[in-house]
Design an enzyme around this catalytic site. Sequence first.
Site, PDB file in Angstrom:
ATOM      1  N   ARG A  55       0.864  -1.177   0.000  1.00 16.86           N
ATOM      2  CA  ARG A  55       0.000   0.000   0.000  1.00 16.86           C
ATOM      3  C   ARG A  55       0.900   1.226   0.000  1.00 16.86           C
ATOM      4  NH1 ARG A  55       2.397   1.994   3.585  1.00 16.86           N
ATOM      5  NH2 ARG A  55       0.801   3.594   3.640  1.00 16.86           N
ATOM      6  N   GLY A  56       0.269   2.409  -0.163  1.00 20.19           N
ATOM      7  CA  GLY A  56       1.065   3.621  -0.349  1.00 20.19           C
ATOM      8  C   GLY A  56       1.170   3.859  -1.846  1.00 20.19           C
ATOM      9  N   ALA A  57       0.829   5.082  -2.273  1.00 24.16           N
ATOM     10  CA  ALA A  57       0.651   5.353  -3.707  1.00 24.16           C
ATOM     11  C   ALA A  57       1.832   4.914  -4.590  1.00 24.16           C
ATOM     12  CB  ALA A  57       0.312   6.834  -3.889  1.00 24.16           C
ATOM     13  N   ARG A  98      -7.524  -0.617  -6.911  1.00 28.65           N
ATOM     14  CA  ARG A  98      -7.831   0.464  -5.953  1.00 28.65           C
ATOM     15  C   ARG A  98      -8.060   1.752  -6.752  1.00 28.65           C
ATOM     16  NH1 ARG A  98      -4.328   1.016  -0.636  1.00 28.65           N
ATOM     17  NH2 ARG A  98      -6.279   1.949   0.069  1.00 28.65           N
ATOM     18  N   GLN A 203      -2.046   2.108   9.787  1.00 26.44           N
ATOM     19  CA  GLN A 203      -0.749   2.237   9.086  1.00 26.44           C
ATOM     20  C   GLN A 203       0.232   3.056   9.920  1.00 26.44           C
ATOM     21  OE1 GLN A 203      -3.721   2.820   7.689  1.00 26.44           O
ATOM     22  NE2 GLN A 203      -3.784   2.287   5.530  1.00 26.44           N
ATOM     23  N   ASP A 244      -2.211  10.719  -2.141  1.00 26.13           N
ATOM     24  CA  ASP A 244      -2.598   9.668  -3.087  1.00 26.13           C
ATOM     25  C   ASP A 244      -2.963  10.235  -4.448  1.00 26.13           C
ATOM     26  OD1 ASP A 244      -3.221   8.487  -0.244  1.00 26.13           O
ATOM     27  OD2 ASP A 244      -2.854   6.851  -1.646  1.00 26.13           O
ATOM     28  N   ASN A 254      -5.598  12.159   0.617  1.00 24.97           N
ATOM     29  CA  ASN A 254      -4.653  11.340   1.390  1.00 24.97           C
ATOM     30  C   ASN A 254      -5.453  10.555   2.416  1.00 24.97           C
ATOM     31  OD1 ASN A 254      -1.887  10.524   1.960  1.00 24.97           O
ATOM     32  ND2 ASN A 254      -2.111  11.619   3.890  1.00 24.97           N
ATOM     33  N   LYS A 255      -4.788   9.724   3.160  1.00 24.16           N
ATOM     34  CA  LYS A 255      -5.438   8.846   4.135  1.00 24.16           C
ATOM     35  C   LYS A 255      -6.442   9.591   5.001  1.00 24.16           C
ATOM     36  CE  LYS A 255      -5.198   5.339   4.427  1.00 24.16           C
ATOM     37  NZ  LYS A 255      -6.190   4.356   3.905  1.00 24.16           N
TER      38      LYS A 255
HETATM   39  O1  MRU Z   1      -4.578   3.016   2.094  1.00 25.25           O
HETATM   40  P1  MRU Z   1      -3.102   3.281   1.963  1.00 25.25           P
HETATM   41  O2  MRU Z   1      -2.303   2.737   3.099  1.00 25.25           O
HETATM   42  O3  MRU Z   1      -2.581   2.845   0.608  1.00 25.25           O
HETATM   43  O4  MRU Z   1      -2.976   4.857   2.019  1.00 25.25           O
HETATM   44  C1  MRU Z   1      -1.696   5.420   1.902  1.00 25.25           C
HETATM   45  C2  MRU Z   1      -1.642   6.891   2.058  1.00 25.25           C
HETATM   46  O5  MRU Z   1      -2.641   7.554   2.206  1.00 25.25           O
HETATM   47  C3  MRU Z   1      -0.286   7.517   1.920  1.00 25.25           C
HETATM   48  O6  MRU Z   1      -0.181   8.666   2.705  1.00 25.25           O
HETATM   49  C4  MRU Z   1      -0.041   7.919   0.455  1.00 25.25           C
HETATM   50  O7  MRU Z   1      -0.322   6.843  -0.394  1.00 25.25           O
HETATM   51  C5  MRU Z   1       1.354   8.386   0.233  1.00 25.25           C
HETATM   52  S1  MRU Z   1       2.549   7.065   0.357  1.00 25.25           S
HETATM   53  C6  MRU Z   1       4.062   7.760   0.003  1.00 25.25           C
END
Ligand code: MRU
Length: 352
Positions: A55-57, A98, A203, A244, A254-255
């Site tokens: 996970r993470g963009a 996603r 996370q 994201d 973002n999250k």
């Molecule tokens: O649902 P996730 O864990 O994929 O969400 C991740 C985030 O919101 C991060 O802050 C974002 O992807 C940046 S990662 C460098």
Amino acid sequence: MFTTMTNALTLPRSVEWNETSVSLLDQQLLPNKVEYIELKTIKDVWDAIVTLKVRGAPAIGITAAFGLALAAQQYHVQSIDTFRQKLAADQAYLASSRPTAVNLFWALERVVKSVANASSVNEAKTLVTHEAIQIQVEDEATCYRIGDYALSLFNKQDRIMTICNAGSIATAYYGTALAPFHLAKERDIPLQVFACETRPVLQGSRLTAWELQQSGVDVTLITDNMAAHTIKTKNINAIIVGADRIAANGDTANKIGTYGLALLAKAFNIPFYVAAPKSTFDLSIKSGQNIPIEERSAKEITHIADIQIAPDGIAVYNPAFDVTPSELITAIITEYGIIHAPSEETIGQSLT
Ligand code: MRU
């Protein structure tokens, strides 16, 4: 301007290409187990993205690119046109994993475009693999630059808050919002990080707390509802988050919980920074209103570690992301520099 990469970090990489498989650090098992799983098929890759094993963009984009390369290696076709048709179908399949992080679509598009001029299937297979590897290599250099720029915004002894995990394991290496902390550690600059645990799937506590601890960064874990009190009582100097998807006007998805932190930053008159690579910008979208927000399973809220903590049948709303309006963002830090007061104009000047 940039110092060379000392790479003194000892963090594991989240994704590794092994020619016939993809090795993935299973982020669902962290912090209790540091374990890699082998992804052998495109379905393995799709499942790993959907279930947040990766996970993470940027890491999602890199993994999907490798997933497409993996699939392409397994095409038993003679014609380059058939190869391209199969690649397009697999691109659509991985893109369905996603919806919010635009790096996923960006990386898949890059891999597909790489075979535009290929004249044979063998050449195309080499090109897709090369492009996927290149995306990962570039992301590491990008994150290092973001970290360098972000670090220039902080002073020794600053106390900085973050949410989710925009760290090394969410990218090729170093991270985005967490990159300045890793670089500060390498350079002996003392900073203190306050990490929000990031409900519902934690996370912040499972990944950020673990990742920063691994590299020896001074990190303190708080629950999300402690943010206002912590900003006040611990004299937080700034908030930094990842992204994201960033719309043309700077609105940032973002999250979930990020928007609340941005409002708090305004209330306490402290800077609110977003750290993200150019690949996270979606300039085809005018504002945050057009960013699709993923809603995930109710179980992420009704259960913790498979233990039910809410009554049977309860209605649940579980958006995974929120959108912070650009007027609440002090600056967006990219590999090209710091975009102060982000707007369509300042973003356009900096990125195009
Ligand atoms: O649902 P996730 O864990 O994929 O969400 C991740 C985030 O919101 C991060 O802050 C974002 O992807 C940046 S990662 C460098």
